[in-house]
Enzyme design. Sequence first.
Site, PDB file in Angstrom:
ATOM      1  N   SER A 151      13.898  19.498  48.666  1.00  9.66           N
ATOM      2  CA  SER A 151      13.437  20.841  49.004  1.00  9.66           C
ATOM      3  C   SER A 151      14.129  21.264  50.289  1.00  9.66           C
ATOM      4  CB  SER A 151      11.920  20.816  49.195  1.00  9.66           C
ATOM      5  OG  SER A 151      11.528  21.898  50.028  1.00  9.66           O
ATOM      6  N   GLU A 192      12.097  18.960  34.578  1.00  9.30           N
ATOM      7  CA  GLU A 192      11.541  20.319  34.686  1.00  9.30           C
ATOM      8  C   GLU A 192      12.439  21.340  33.995  1.00  9.30           C
ATOM      9  OE1 GLU A 192       9.371  21.311  38.664  1.00  9.30           O
ATOM     10  OE2 GLU A 192      10.945  19.877  39.112  1.00  9.30           O
ATOM     11  N   HIS A 210      -6.855  14.301  25.982  1.00  8.96           N
ATOM     12  CA  HIS A 210      -7.291  15.387  26.875  1.00  8.96           C
ATOM     13  C   HIS A 210      -6.848  15.144  28.312  1.00  8.96           C
ATOM     14  CE1 HIS A 210     -10.096  16.427  23.542  1.00  8.96           C
ATOM     15  NE2 HIS A 210     -10.186  15.110  23.449  1.00  8.96           N
ATOM     16  N   LYS A 221      10.087  15.983  50.108  1.00  6.87           N
ATOM     17  CA  LYS A 221      10.073  16.220  48.667  1.00  6.87           C
ATOM     18  C   LYS A 221      11.219  15.564  47.912  1.00  6.87           C
ATOM     19  CE  LYS A 221       7.780  18.650  46.533  1.00  6.87           C
ATOM     20  NZ  LYS A 221       7.500  20.085  46.408  1.00  6.87           N
TER      21      LYS A 221
END
Length: 465
Positions: A283, A296, A162, A289
């Site tokens: 970024s 992804e 979980h 970043k």
Amino acid sequence: MSQDTHSVKPWGGRFSEATDAFVERFTASVEFDQRLYHHDINGSIAHATMLAAVGVLTDDEKSTIIDGLNAIREDIAAGKFNWSVSLEDVHMNVEAELTNRIGITGKKLHTGRSRNDQVATDIRLYLRDEIDAIGQELTRLQQGLVTLADNNADTIMPGFTHLQTAQPVTFGHHLLAWNEMLERDYQRLMDCRKRVNQSPLGAAALAGTTYPIDRELTAKLLGFEAPTRNSLDSVSDRDFAIEFCSFAALVMTHLSRASEELVLWTSAQFNFIDLPDRFCTGSSIMPQKKNPDVPELVRGKTGRVNGHLISLLTLMKSQPLAYNKDNQEDKEPLFDAIDTVKDCLRAFADMIPAISPVKESMYESAKRGFSTATDLADYLVRKGIPFRDSHEVVGKSVAYGIEQKKDLSEMSLEELKQFSDVIEEDVFEVLTLEGSVAARDHIGGTAPNQVKAAAAKAKALIEAR
Ligand code: ARG
């Protein structure tokens, strides 16, 4: 691509007007099926060789055809071929060019054959090569994974259920779980390959042909295991492509799950791994970043591959026997599934060996979240307390730990004893992370020696391919 609407169709005999220009474009597949050219030519060479062997072509005609086809192959490879939309597909483009070059002999190539068995043959030949290339990338990825796992057989991290800290595991154990998924994918791919590797050539349009063809010979020449057994099925079946896409959807699903974990692990909140800069991008607005774009994108691309599987299933579901033009729609989903899986496996195979675990951070995280609570419960059971009661005792200890901001291993013996007087000094052996993982010492468990053994077995399986 030229769009000469006035050129003569190879099937034009019974037609009294030219094809509508839009219909021509609408029905053409050459823009996407030209990638089959190499395999189309191999299929044609095998067919011509067989026709000569059974006496339908002379040896001279066969040689002229083969030389012509090989010259066309070279021109296509060199980008010197003028594809024509009005010639519809790769098959008719190549055949028409052959006749352009060698004259009347070129017109004999299609004897005893139809585009229906031709295209089925081409896709199978093409897919077989791609399966082999994909199998190699999958193997390279698994080798990298197993090596990383072996090097991290005793690197402790929290295991989750979980997405909540559950019990400590080793990083090696976690990586070997990914490898198990990929090992099954490899087995599925190889199983699919067996059904791809059957020769439909000779089924002709749907019913077979009146020429004395030798299907065993063409199957052998093309490296197929055997000729397919039913001509109607041979020209209409695309379940081999569906099977490949279901392999593709599953392997992408597995890569996507791994990607999701990599994305989480690279975040400042987890900080479990470092992904080298070359697999990340920045970024344009936030200078701090470093984004894990590669995992992804792999996660994102899973959607389209799942979509291709559904496209092909839906494409087949209402088709009566035998060939229908619907089947021309098999190519784009199949090709994109192939390209996407191959690229994603390549990205992963390059990336995995470059991952470095941030071991201190994994360890600290495993210490938080009471990951050895089950070990304490098992300890109490060994001291004679029934499991349900021990569960209750540990629950109370955890509540106390939350209140005191202390992990179980940070409590004193006195503190622990307030929950059960069977607890003795030896409890600290089971409350350490090392003790916890080492205790799960059985096949498939997370004990470092088991992980080492599992990595060795996984490596042997891969090497036996
Ligand atoms: N381009 C067609 C396809 O991809 C080749 C077979 C066409 N056969 C036919 N009878 N129209 O399926």
